[in-house]
Design an enzyme around this catalytic site. Structure first.
Site, mmCIF file in Angstrom:
data_model
loop_
_atom_site.group_PDB
_atom_site.id
_atom_site.type_symbol
_atom_site.label_atom_id
_atom_site.label_comp_id
_atom_site.label_asym_id
_atom_site.label_seq_id
_atom_site.Cartn_x
_atom_site.Cartn_y
_atom_site.Cartn_z
ATOM 1 N N CYS A 312 62.866 69.384 64.794
ATOM 2 C CA CYS A 312 63.696 68.272 64.306
ATOM 3 C C CYS A 312 63.477 67.992 62.817
ATOM 4 O O CYS A 312 64.370 67.501 62.152
ATOM 5 C CB CYS A 312 63.418 67.015 65.138
ATOM 6 N N HIS A 338 60.661 71.433 70.789
ATOM 7 C CA HIS A 338 61.209 70.075 70.813
ATOM 8 C C HIS A 338 61.053 69.433 72.195
ATOM 9 O O HIS A 338 60.622 68.283 72.312
ATOM 10 C CB HIS A 338 62.680 70.051 70.387
HETATM 11 ZN ZN LIG Z 1 62.117 67.349 68.075
#
Ligand SMILES: [Zn+2]
Length: 379
Positions: A312, A338
């Site tokens: 991210c 993630h």
């Molecule tokens: Zn993430």
């Protein structure tokens, strides 16, 4: 005995910590699954970056490949996979009963055929402890019979008794044997009994008498309705010792973890974050995203604005979608990092909320959001 300290409680939800020679594990804890001595598609460096405190590996798989001889020559699984934090190994009971063919269950163990090459093997409770000595896992699990769902009462009774008898044999083998490497090992018992409360009670009593370092609830998340699972978890945790970790095996979705924590569970493992990640499904604070969706073609926003994982911080939805569509292997790693971070940070927040005494309010809010977003993201 494993040193487990409860730090705080909020109704039945618990926050604690246990200590191994490879470090501490704060609970509630989620264990990324590294069946074959690797968390699929995620290298050890990123497991550390997302603050993984313990990984799960598997006795059945490691026994078949690479085998105990290689593991012993390597100096155990920690050295072999270069992972210096705690490792828990499942006993292989679940795999014997789900993957292998032509099983023959006997009072002294189970004969099965390898799912790899069809070769015949025999697992006894003693042998499974021995394999876990070769692996050198910090926490071993006893050999058990994992009943399917649905399961007739009579079979579940017979099976729970067999699991109890195997647990006694495992504990004896554990006490008579020694670690092969220079760290302590611990052993957990597994409570079975399918969806029958009297059998869960019987199984819990048998296992608690044997005085294990911790206790798992097995034989759930095998197809029963989710409300049944919650009910059995709630019932079973009320029978389990306060001063030992409680592990719900093979569960589950983020909302399942939160519901189980509320009912007194401390530890989880599940392939869902990594498997779903490899299939382009991302767990986010805004629900599940399907990264193959064409709507992300030129969406250069971050995958999850509330996530600070490597993926991210560095890549857009459009880039990750492109990698999936192009069949690039980097997609699998980025998505898995993630999703694992999502699970681990959910557990960290759960710990905070338990200590703050507002776990249930927070849980309600998260579960509501997950359910609403499920409807919103249907395509
Ligand atoms: Zn993430």
């Amino acid at each position: 005995m494993l040193k487990f300290s409860l730090i705080g409680k909020d109704n039945k939800a618990r926050s604690g910590v246990f200590e191994t020679d490879h470090g501490v594990v704060e609970t509630p804890a989620f264990m990324p699954v590294g069946t074959q001595g690797t968390v699929k598609a995620v290298n050890q460096k990123y497991l550390e970056e997302i603050k993984t405190q313990i990984v799960l590996s598997n006795t059945y798989h490691l026994y078949l490949r690479p085998g105990t001889e290689v593991l012993e020559k390597a100096g155990g699984l920690h050295r072999f996979m270069n992972w210096n934090k705690p490792i828990l190994t499942d006993s292989g009971g679940f795999q014997v009963f789900s993957l292998s063919e032509l099983r023959k269950v006997k009072p002294e163990g189970v004969e099965f055929r390898s799912h790899l090459d069809g070769s015949t093997h025999f697992f006894t409770p003693e042998k499974v402890v021995g394999i876990q000595r070769s692996i050198g896992s910090d926490v071993m699990m006893v050999l058990d019979e994992c009943t399917p769902y649905p399961c007739e009462y009579d079979y579940a009774l017979k099976s729970a008794n067999l699991t109890s008898s195997w647990a006694a044999m495992s504990k004896e083998a554990f006490e008579k044997s020694f670690p092969l490497y220079d760290h302590k090992q611990f052993i957990f018992g597994i409570i079975q009994g399918s969806v029958y409360k009297d059998l869960r009670e019987l199984s819990a009593k048998d296992l608690i008498t044997l005085d294990f370092d911790g206790y798992a609830i097995g034989g759930l998340a095998v197809g029963e309705p989710v409300e049944t699972m919650y009910d059995i978890v709630d019932f079973t945790t009320s029978l389990m010792p306060e001063n030992k970790p409680r592990y719900l095996m093979g569960v589950g979705r983020p909302e399942n973890l939160l519901e189980a924590i509320e009912r007194g569970i401390d530890m989880f493992d599940c392939v869902m974050p990594t498997r779903n990640g490899r299939n382009a499904y991302l767990f986010t604070s805004n629900g599940i995203l399907s990264m193959r969706n064409s709507k992300y073609k030129d969406d250069f926003s971050f995958i999850d604005g509330n996530c600070n994982c490597y993926t991210c911080r560095n890549f857009s939805k459009a880039y990750l979608r492109h990698l999936f569509i192009a069949g690039e292997i980097l997609a699998l790693e980025l998505a898995s990092i993630h999703n694992l971070n999502f699970y681990l940070s959910l557990m960290r927040t759960a710990r905070e909320k338990i200590l703050d005494g507002n776990f249930s309010e927070w849980k309600e809010e998260i579960v509501k959001r997950i359910i609403n977003n499920k409807i919103n993201t249907e395509e």
